[in-house]
Design a protein around this motif. Structure first.
Motif, PDB file in Angstrom:
ATOM      1  N   TRP A 113       0.631   8.579  56.695  1.00 58.83           N
ATOM      2  CA  TRP A 113      -0.944   7.974  56.952  1.00 58.83           C
ATOM      3  C   TRP A 113      -1.110   6.335  57.145  1.00 58.83           C
ATOM      4  N   ILE A 114       0.295   5.825  56.698  1.00 59.11           N
ATOM      5  CA  ILE A 114      -0.028   3.878  56.997  1.00 59.11           C
ATOM      6  C   ILE A 114      -1.434   3.507  55.256  1.00 59.11           C
ATOM      7  N   ALA A 115      -0.577   4.074  54.585  1.00 63.21           N
ATOM      8  CA  ALA A 115      -2.171   3.945  53.544  1.00 63.21           C
ATOM      9  C   ALA A 115      -1.593   2.505  52.499  1.00 63.21           C
ATOM     10  N   GLU A 116      -1.795   1.478  52.274  1.00 63.93           N
ATOM     11  CA  GLU A 116      -1.161   0.663  50.978  1.00 63.93           C
ATOM     12  C   GLU A 116      -2.199   0.410  50.183  1.00 63.93           C
ATOM     13  N   SER A 117      -1.838  -0.007  48.914  1.00 61.37           N
ATOM     14  CA  SER A 117      -2.463  -0.916  47.971  1.00 61.37           C
ATOM     15  C   SER A 117      -2.105  -1.623  48.033  1.00 61.37           C
ATOM     16  N   ARG A 118      -3.000  -3.002  47.644  1.00 59.09           N
ATOM     17  CA  ARG A 118      -2.855  -4.247  47.504  1.00 59.09           C
ATOM     18  C   ARG A 118      -1.371  -4.814  46.839  1.00 59.09           C
ATOM     19  N   VAL A 119      -0.823  -3.700  46.766  1.00 58.24           N
ATOM     20  CA  VAL A 119       1.274  -4.481  45.614  1.00 58.24           C
ATOM     21  C   VAL A 119       2.073  -3.256  46.443  1.00 58.24           C
ATOM     22  N   THR A 120       1.521  -2.685  47.542  1.00 62.48           N
ATOM     23  CA  THR A 120       2.720  -1.728  48.090  1.00 62.48           C
ATOM     24  C   THR A 120       4.019  -2.696  48.755  1.00 62.48           C
ATOM     25  N   PRO A 121       3.492  -3.859  49.310  1.00 62.16           N
ATOM     26  CA  PRO A 121       4.602  -4.262  50.073  1.00 62.16           C
ATOM     27  C   PRO A 121       5.624  -5.136  48.599  1.00 62.16           C
ATOM     28  N   ASP A 122       4.555  -5.285  47.621  1.00 66.64           N
ATOM     29  CA  ASP A 122       6.082  -6.405  46.817  1.00 66.64           C
ATOM     30  C   ASP A 122       6.466  -5.069  45.616  1.00 66.64           C
ATOM     31  N   LEU A 123       5.853  -3.556  46.416  1.00 68.03           N
ATOM     32  CA  LEU A 123       6.840  -2.618  45.399  1.00 68.03           C
ATOM     33  C   LEU A 123       7.515  -2.067  46.002  1.00 68.03           C
ATOM     34  N   ALA A 143       9.738  -4.111  48.134  1.00 72.28           N
ATOM     35  CA  ALA A 143      10.329  -5.037  48.192  1.00 72.28           C
ATOM     36  C   ALA A 143      11.413  -4.524  46.534  1.00 72.28           C
ATOM     37  N   GLU A 144      10.752  -4.702  45.147  1.00 71.56           N
ATOM     38  CA  GLU A 144      11.155  -4.416  44.185  1.00 71.56           C
ATOM     39  C   GLU A 144      12.057  -3.179  44.457  1.00 71.56           C
ATOM     40  N   ALA A 145      11.932  -2.725  45.108  1.00 69.83           N
ATOM     41  CA  ALA A 145      12.613  -0.497  45.417  1.00 69.83           C
ATOM     42  C   ALA A 145      14.128  -1.807  46.222  1.00 69.83           C
ATOM     43  N   GLY A 146      13.897  -2.236  46.759  1.00 66.28           N
ATOM     44  CA  GLY A 146      14.861  -2.498  47.905  1.00 66.28           C
ATOM     45  C   GLY A 146      14.778  -2.690  49.238  1.00 66.28           C
ATOM     46  N   TYR A 147      13.462  -2.246  49.354  1.00 61.08           N
ATOM     47  CA  TYR A 147      13.356  -2.652  50.753  1.00 61.08           C
ATOM     48  C   TYR A 147      13.651  -3.785  51.535  1.00 61.08           C
ATOM     49  N   ARG A 148      13.644  -3.734  53.062  1.00 60.14           N
ATOM     50  CA  ARG A 148      13.900  -5.185  53.600  1.00 60.14           C
ATOM     51  C   ARG A 148      12.623  -5.025  54.659  1.00 60.14           C
ATOM     52  N   TYR A 149      12.530  -3.952  55.193  1.00 58.85           N
ATOM     53  CA  TYR A 149      11.235  -3.834  56.554  1.00 58.85           C
ATOM     54  C   TYR A 149      10.579  -2.865  55.950  1.00 58.85           C
ATOM     55  N   SER A 150       9.371  -2.581  56.408  1.00 63.81           N
ATOM     56  CA  SER A 150       7.645  -2.295  56.189  1.00 63.81           C
ATOM     57  C   SER A 150       7.348  -1.960  57.642  1.00 63.81           C
ATOM     58  N   MET A 151       7.180  -0.777  58.411  1.00 58.39           N
ATOM     59  CA  MET A 151       6.463  -0.413  59.577  1.00 58.39           C
ATOM     60  C   MET A 151       5.054  -0.417  59.313  1.00 58.39           C
ATOM     61  N   ASN A 152       4.343  -0.520  58.415  1.00 56.26           N
ATOM     62  CA  ASN A 152       2.477  -0.959  57.988  1.00 56.26           C
ATOM     63  C   ASN A 152       2.076  -1.581  58.591  1.00 56.26           C
TER      64      ASN A 152
END
Length: 301
Positions: free
Chosen positions: A156-166, A168-177
């Motif tokens: 649902w392209i749902a993000e909290s205020r810290v989703t991009p931080d989480l 990146a911390e989990a090793g993701y390189r890009y987000s489509m949100n």
């Protein structure tokens, strides 16, 4: 001053640094194939018709049609036209429909994270629980694919205020949100930079067919109008990314597949002019560009 997200600065389209995709192309095209599994009798889900009391068999079975039939029809079309795909996977699919994931694996498609199930939103979770959701979904992909996913699209392209931080911390390189641009943009997080990959909210069968009630021919025409207009626009030298978002329970219906075949056949016929690739392929190319070329690259670390 209005509240802001602080993830990227405003970068006007005019005045950006031109760059090219592989082969000198100015337009990159990718298909985002959403493979989703839903809880029976509870949770979220797109609706063909207004749902009644749970268990909502009508809408659950309509969505399940995509995994049982529609996704296989779409696979056949992708094979026919020799088109790669970025597959956005609910990790629950590995237990529910392992044969479908194996078929995409066999053709070398990119597998990206898409949460556990589209029956839930991660944006309402406490930070520790959201981090656990990301970790659980990522671990399932790594276990079955043998490689960690580079990209993420939230259910649902749902993000909290810290989703991009989480992420990146989990090793993701890009987000489509973040669908705020027609080209990739670097975002800042507390764990370093994260690429915002353009993902379509218009050329997407859910808002088109489910939301606006567009017909199959209308959706195919939308794809082609978007494609040909972008081909004309990129003459200015600024590269663009065109994503096409597909959900097999919608696009996999025979009357819609016929029109999707028309649209994708025409796009495939232009493969000498455009770069038909995956979202991950776009990330790898952008990540290798010098600092200062892509917006945000001069300050995102």
């Amino acid at each position: 001053m209005l509240p802001t997200h602080g993830r990227y600065d405003y970068a006007p389209w005019q005045g950006r640094t031109p760059y090219a995709w592989p082969g000198g192309a100015a337009l990159a095209v990718y298909l985002g194939v959403n493979l989703e599994h839903f809880a029976f009798g509870e949770g979220l889900g797109a609706e063909l018709a207004p749902g009644g009391p749970q268990p909502d068999v009508l809408n659950f079975a309509w969505r399940d049609y995509g995994n049982r039939v529609g996704a296989w029809r779409l696979l056949a079309l992708l094979d026919e036209l020799r088109l790669p795909a970025t597959v956005l996977v609910n990790s629950a699919m590995y237990d529910y429909a392992p044969q479908l994931l194996a078929a995409h694996r066999a053709r070398g498609d990119e597998i990206a994270g898409h949460g556990r199930t589209n029956s839930e939103r991660q944006s309402i979770l406490p930070e520790a629980e959201e981090a656990a959701l990301i970790a659980e979904s990522s671990a399932a992909i790594r276990k079955h694919e043998g490689i960690a996913p580079a990209g993420w699209l939230s259910p649902w392209i749902a993000e909290s205020r810290v989703t991009p931080d989480l992420l990146a911390e989990a090793g993701y390189r890009y987000s489509m949100n973040w669908c705020a641009d027609d080209a990739p943009v670097w975002m800042t997080t507390r764990a370093g930079k994260l690429l915002a990959m353009p993902y379509p909210q218009e050329v997407n069968d859910i808002p088109s067919v489910v939301g606006r009630k567009d017909g199959a021919a209308d959706f195919a025409d939308m794809i082609l109008d978007d494609f040909h207009e972008r081909l004309a626009q990129v003459a200015d030298g600024l590269p663009q990314v065109m994503g096409i978002a597909l959900h097999p329970y919608i696009i996999g219906q025979p009357h819609r597949m016929r029109h999707l075949r028309r649209a994708l056949t025409e796009i495939a016929a232009h493969r000498d002019q455009v770069w038909i690739t995956t979202a991950g392929g776009i990330f790898e190319h952008v990540a290798a560009l010098p600092p200062g070329v892509v917006p945000g690259s001069e300050w995102a670390t």
